[in-house]
Design an enzyme around this catalytic site. Structure first.
Site, mmCIF file in Angstrom:
data_model
loop_
_atom_site.group_PDB
_atom_site.id
_atom_site.type_symbol
_atom_site.label_atom_id
_atom_site.label_comp_id
_atom_site.label_asym_id
_atom_site.label_seq_id
_atom_site.Cartn_x
_atom_site.Cartn_y
_atom_site.Cartn_z
ATOM 1 N N HIS A 246 0.625 -1.127 0.350
ATOM 2 C CA HIS A 246 -0.169 0.586 0.040
ATOM 3 C C HIS A 246 0.634 1.044 0.540
ATOM 4 O O HIS A 246 1.933 1.349 -0.008
ATOM 5 C CB HIS A 246 -0.401 -0.028 1.656
ATOM 6 C CG HIS A 246 -0.461 0.382 2.136
ATOM 7 N ND1 HIS A 246 0.592 -0.785 3.139
ATOM 8 C CD2 HIS A 246 -0.989 1.383 3.354
ATOM 9 C CE1 HIS A 246 0.834 0.641 4.588
ATOM 10 N NE2 HIS A 246 0.343 1.422 4.611
ATOM 11 N N ASP A 248 0.940 5.483 1.806
ATOM 12 C CA ASP A 248 0.572 5.968 2.916
ATOM 13 C C ASP A 248 -0.148 7.352 2.595
ATOM 14 O O ASP A 248 -1.519 7.434 3.079
ATOM 15 C CB ASP A 248 1.513 5.972 4.014
ATOM 16 C CG ASP A 248 2.574 4.714 4.770
ATOM 17 O OD1 ASP A 248 1.271 3.965 4.355
ATOM 18 O OD2 ASP A 248 3.206 4.843 5.032
ATOM 19 N N HIS A 304 5.023 -0.133 -0.203
ATOM 20 C CA HIS A 304 5.754 -1.131 1.021
ATOM 21 C C HIS A 304 4.570 -1.971 1.049
ATOM 22 O O HIS A 304 4.051 -2.042 1.620
ATOM 23 C CB HIS A 304 6.563 -0.138 1.961
ATOM 24 C CG HIS A 304 5.119 0.622 3.133
ATOM 25 N ND1 HIS A 304 5.114 1.888 2.206
ATOM 26 C CD2 HIS A 304 4.501 0.923 3.577
ATOM 27 C CE1 HIS A 304 4.174 2.602 2.904
ATOM 28 N NE2 HIS A 304 4.080 1.567 4.347
ATOM 29 N N ARG A 314 6.351 -9.130 16.658
ATOM 30 C CA ARG A 314 7.328 -8.433 16.305
ATOM 31 C C ARG A 314 6.313 -7.130 16.840
ATOM 32 O O ARG A 314 5.076 -7.084 17.045
ATOM 33 C CB ARG A 314 6.729 -8.531 14.833
ATOM 34 C CG ARG A 314 7.511 -7.279 13.852
ATOM 35 C CD ARG A 314 6.918 -7.372 12.653
ATOM 36 N NE ARG A 314 7.936 -6.325 11.719
ATOM 37 C CZ ARG A 314 6.891 -4.938 11.481
ATOM 38 N NH1 ARG A 314 5.991 -4.700 12.096
ATOM 39 N NH2 ARG A 314 7.708 -4.529 10.299
#
Length: 335
Positions: A246, A248, A304, A314
């Site tokens: 996507h 931003d 990204h 994570r």
């Protein structure tokens, strides 16, 4: 500015299209149904997009833009990774980078929005630094995330905690942390926690301004800014599918600069979960390392996504900035 404790924007009312009604103004709603005990606080479109952003999934029109671009490249494998694509490592976990920056041409995304002199990107690119936040500070920040997320958590593999708005993943929905837990929040977080959070945010903002040659005072923190916790649990809703590429600036018109502070180590705390920029010739990978800051201009020049986490957990914080003061938000305060 105190944390926002007002009712969150309402989302779709239909059962199959999103979270249902949130708690009543007087506090937690009571019902004989167990489901009502975990009353969701719908976030509206921006929170849904926040999940998709944080978990690196495309939302709404962004998805159409991204996937149309991807069709012109190699076939997409499961997880959103181009089959046969070349991957280069921009930052290894074992590296100790003072500053690494790659300048790339700006996309036209900024032209369709109001420009702010001294802030709107004219120099675009991506950077990585291990010299802004220490590992000890990252560990302290991670403990804040762990305490907050221990109050809820997604049924799938991706959870968020937003200290600004109070949004917290709870099962397949979200609650407003401040309204749901009330004064008990004082037993979970301390003034020192919030002071560290603010200090870390300010240092990241100053470094971004320095690298891109803009005024730090012309930048404004914007929503969504939040903690993320990701693991290998099977996705239960589309919000858990964090591996889709996507942009931003397309997802949020207000975004101009995006940053991520990693709070755990790739290959030690988790496997998979690397951050990848998708370029025409190759993928550029950032391997998370506690205390590492990855930052970039938010336009299509920095398409990204995040790999699926294969094992472990994570932790990271997404901290986003805008040049438009109308979209600015304040730091959270433990009032």
């Amino acid at each position: 500015m105190a944390p926002q404790r007002r009712a969150l924007p309402r989302g779709p009312d239909s059962a199959g299209s999103g979270p249902g009604p949130g708690p009543s103004r007087g506090g937690r709603r009571h019902s004989s149904a167990r489901k009502s005990r975990f009353q969701q606080d719908p976030r509206g479109r921006w929170l849904k997009a926040a999940i998709l952003l944080l978990l690196s999934a495309a939302a709404g029109g962004a998805g159409l833009v991204v996937w149309s671009r991807l069709r012109a490249q190699d076939a997409i494998t499961e997880g959103g990774i181009p089959a046969g694509g070349v991957t280069e490592v921009l930052a290894h976990r074992s590296d100790n980078l003072r500053d690494k920056f790659v300048e790339i041409p700006c996309s036209e995304d900024y032209d369709s929005h109001k420009r702010f002199e001294g802030c709107t990107p004219r120099k675009c690119g991506r950077g990585v630094t291990d010299a802004v936040i220490t590992r000890e500070e990252a560990e302290r920040i991670r403990r804040i995330a762990e305490r907050g997320l221990s109050l809820g958590g997604s049924d799938g593999g991706a959870s968020i905690l937003d200290l600004h708005s109070g949004a917290l993943s709870m099962g397949k929905h979200f609650v407003n942390l401040y309204r749901y837990f009330g004064d008990r929040i004082q037993d979970i977080f301390t003034e020192e926690d919030f002071a560290l959070y603010r200090d870390v945010r300010q240092r990241i903002q100053q470094r971004i301004a320095q690298v891109f040659g803009i005024s730090s005072s012309a930048m404004y923190l914007t929503k969504p800014t939040f903690f993320s916790r990701m693991n290998s649990t099977e996705a239960k809703t589309t919000h858990d599918e964090y591996w889709h590429p996507h942009v931003d600036k397309v997802t949020y018109g207000s975004f101009d600069y995006t940053s991520l502070l990693y709070l755990s180590d790739y290959s030690e705390d988790f496997g998979g979960g690397r951050f990848l920029f998708m370029d025409a010739d190759s993928n550029k990978t950032v391997e998370p390392r506690a205390g590492r800051v990855s930052f970039f201009t938010s336009g299509s020049e920095n398409l990204h996504w995040v790999e699926k986490v294969q094992w472990g957990t994570r932790f990271a914080i997404t901290i986003s900035f805008t040049c438009d003061p109308e979209h600015g938000i304040g730091d959270p305060l433990l009032a």
